[in-house]
Design a protein around this motif. Structure first.
Motif, PDB file in Angstrom:
ATOM      1  N   ILE A   1       0.862  -1.180   0.000  1.00 24.58           N
ATOM      2  CA  ILE A   1       0.000   0.000   0.000  1.00 24.58           C
ATOM      3  C   ILE A   1       0.897   1.228   0.000  1.00 24.58           C
ATOM      4  N   LEU A   2       0.719   2.107  -0.958  1.00 23.10           N
ATOM      5  CA  LEU A   2       1.498   3.332  -1.010  1.00 23.10           C
ATOM      6  C   LEU A   2       0.564   4.490  -0.719  1.00 23.10           C
ATOM      7  N   GLY A   3       0.830   5.236   0.354  1.00 24.39           N
ATOM      8  CA  GLY A   3      -0.028   6.351   0.715  1.00 24.39           C
ATOM      9  C   GLY A   3       0.762   7.640   0.790  1.00 24.39           C
ATOM     10  N   GLU A   4       0.138   8.739   0.445  1.00 21.48           N
ATOM     11  CA  GLU A   4       0.805  10.036   0.478  1.00 21.48           C
ATOM     12  C   GLU A   4       0.948  10.520   1.920  1.00 21.48           C
ATOM     13  N   VAL A   5       2.039  11.196   2.192  1.00 22.34           N
ATOM     14  CA  VAL A   5       2.273  11.811   3.493  1.00 22.34           C
ATOM     15  C   VAL A   5       1.982  13.299   3.357  1.00 22.34           C
ATOM     16  N   PRO A   6       1.020  13.836   4.119  1.00 21.96           N
ATOM     17  CA  PRO A   6       0.697  15.262   4.003  1.00 21.96           C
ATOM     18  C   PRO A   6       1.931  16.137   4.194  1.00 21.96           C
ATOM     19  N   GLY A   7       2.123  17.094   3.267  1.00 27.72           N
ATOM     20  CA  GLY A   7       3.227  18.030   3.372  1.00 27.72           C
ATOM     21  C   GLY A   7       4.579  17.475   2.991  1.00 27.72           C
TER      22      GLY A   7
ATOM     23  N   THR B   1       7.097  15.202   0.109  1.00 29.59           N
ATOM     24  CA  THR B   1       7.204  14.899  -1.322  1.00 29.59           C
ATOM     25  C   THR B   1       7.279  13.407  -1.581  1.00 29.59           C
ATOM     26  N   GLY B   2       7.420  12.613  -0.539  1.00 25.26           N
ATOM     27  CA  GLY B   2       7.514  11.166  -0.705  1.00 25.26           C
ATOM     28  C   GLY B   2       6.223  10.486  -0.324  1.00 25.26           C
ATOM     29  N   GLY B   3       6.348   9.305   0.222  1.00 22.59           N
ATOM     30  CA  GLY B   3       5.173   8.553   0.602  1.00 22.59           C
ATOM     31  C   GLY B   3       5.535   7.484   1.605  1.00 22.59           C
ATOM     32  N   VAL B   4       4.563   6.691   1.979  1.00 16.68           N
ATOM     33  CA  VAL B   4       4.757   5.596   2.926  1.00 16.68           C
ATOM     34  C   VAL B   4       4.446   4.293   2.208  1.00 16.68           C
TER      35      VAL B   4
ATOM     36  N   VAL C   1       9.109  -7.277  -6.199  1.00 12.91           N
ATOM     37  CA  VAL C   1       8.266  -7.080  -7.388  1.00 12.91           C
ATOM     38  C   VAL C   1       7.029  -6.266  -7.035  1.00 12.91           C
ATOM     39  N   ALA C   2       6.411  -6.599  -5.903  1.00 11.14           N
ATOM     40  CA  ALA C   2       5.229  -5.849  -5.486  1.00 11.14           C
ATOM     41  C   ALA C   2       5.580  -4.393  -5.194  1.00 11.14           C
ATOM     42  N   THR C   3       6.752  -4.164  -4.605  1.00 10.40           N
ATOM     43  CA  THR C   3       7.189  -2.794  -4.335  1.00 10.40           C
ATOM     44  C   THR C   3       7.336  -2.011  -5.631  1.00 10.40           C
ATOM     45  N   ALA C   4       8.015  -2.599  -6.610  1.00 10.34           N
ATOM     46  CA  ALA C   4       8.215  -1.916  -7.889  1.00 10.34           C
ATOM     47  C   ALA C   4       6.880  -1.576  -8.539  1.00 10.34           C
ATOM     48  N   ARG C   5       5.947  -2.501  -8.496  1.00  9.86           N
ATOM     49  CA  ARG C   5       4.654  -2.247  -9.132  1.00  9.86           C
ATOM     50  C   ARG C   5       3.849  -1.196  -8.373  1.00  9.86           C
ATOM     51  N   ALA C   6       3.901  -1.236  -7.045  1.00 10.19           N
ATOM     52  CA  ALA C   6       3.152  -0.256  -6.262  1.00 10.19           C
ATOM     53  C   ALA C   6       3.693   1.149  -6.474  1.00 10.19           C
TER      54      ALA C   6
ATOM     55  N   GLY D   1       5.434   2.176  -9.066  1.00  8.77           N
ATOM     56  CA  GLY D   1       5.131   2.549 -10.439  1.00  8.77           C
ATOM     57  C   GLY D   1       3.701   3.025 -10.607  1.00  8.77           C
ATOM     58  N   ARG D   2       2.777   2.337  -9.948  1.00  2.60           N
ATOM     59  CA  ARG D   2       1.367   2.742 -10.045  1.00  2.60           C
ATOM     60  C   ARG D   2       1.143   4.098  -9.385  1.00  2.60           C
ATOM     61  N   ALA D   3       1.776   4.317  -8.227  1.00  2.51           N
ATOM     62  CA  ALA D   3       1.589   5.588  -7.521  1.00  2.51           C
ATOM     63  C   ALA D   3       2.160   6.761  -8.307  1.00  2.51           C
ATOM     64  N   LEU D   4       3.269   6.520  -9.008  1.00  2.00           N
ATOM     65  CA  LEU D   4       3.919   7.593  -9.754  1.00  2.00           C
ATOM     66  C   LEU D   4       3.502   7.623 -11.222  1.00  2.00           C
ATOM     67  N   ARG D   5       2.552   6.749 -11.566  1.00  2.00           N
ATOM     68  CA  ARG D   5       2.062   6.638 -12.947  1.00  2.00           C
ATOM     69  C   ARG D   5       3.197   6.353 -13.931  1.00  2.00           C
TER      70      ARG D   5
END
Length: 237
Positions: free
Chosen positions: A5-11, A13-16, A37-42, A44-48
């Protein structure tokens, strides 16, 4: 398979990135490959970003040896070079009733060990790959079991399994297909045809015998990929 699960961190530029995996580590079950592999795909999906298998291979090659879990179906994969050799196709569902000898194996350290295989061993491994490729094409689970068993036996000088012979005996007594092992780990399992009318009886017998042997039993079910494509371009379901 690992779930990320990749979620944005308020304020920020990265994520969790949160990794949730039920695959035991150090057992030869590709836990680290699945996580990577799951990390790379997650990510990639978050960053389009497009993240095809070839790109993931390039990223993983910089980290550690891995296997072909990033591809659907059954593949031949150069795990140390992190490069696809061939797409073999798919097989009907099987069950693996297995045990764990205990302990853990570090994949990176394991792959640094010199491989004591002779030219004759290398020729036999090439023959096993040819046999497996043919078995996948013809959906011959019995041949898959024979190839898996022979591969397990050939791996004994490299990563000895003290329970291999008892597991082979359990397989023979129950009429299983063969025995598979985690070549770089501690897991062993009896392969069973899940569509066999006698499957419930065989699975119960193997599970009982495995419990008596090792005190614990794990049951896995293989996946079938109806749209998997073989090395010659055929769709194999």
């Amino acid at each position: 398979m690992a779930r990320l699960i990749l979620g944005e961190v308020p304020g920020a530029t990265g994520g969790v990135l949160t990794v949730n995996s039920v695959i035991p580590e150090g057992k030869g079950l590709a836990s680290s490959s699945a996580d990577l592999v799951a990390t790379a795909r997650a990510v990639g999906r978050a960053l389009r970003l497009d993240m095809p298998p070839s790109r993931i291979e390039g990223l993983l090659r910089l980290i550690e040896p891995t296997d072909g879990v990033l591809y659907p179906g059954i593949v031949a994969f150069h795990h140390r070079a992190v490069r696809l050799r061939a797409m073999l196709g798919s097989l009907p569902a099987m069950s693996v009733v297995g045990v764990d000898e205990g302990g853990a194996v570090d994949t990176v350290d394991f792959n640094r060990i010199p491989k004591p295989f002779t030219p004759a061993d290398r020729r036999e491994y090439a023959d096993l790959l040819d046999r497996l490729s043919g078995a996948v094409r013809s959906r011959d689970l019995a041949e898959v079991g024979r190839v898996a068993t022979r591969s397990a036996l050939m791996n004994q000088p490299l990563r000895y399994k003290r329970l291999l012979e008892p597991m082979r005996e359990i397989c023979r007594d129950a009429g299983g297909l063969g025995v598979a092992v985690g070549h770089s780990g501690t897991a062993l399992g009896v392969l069973l045809d899940a569509a066999d009318p006698a499957y419930p009886h065989r699975a119960t017998a193997v599970a009982r015998a495995c419990g008596d042997l090792a005190g614990g039993v794990a049951i896995y079910r293989t996946l079938s990929f109806p749209n998997a494509v073989s090395h010659d371009g055929r769709t194999v379901g």
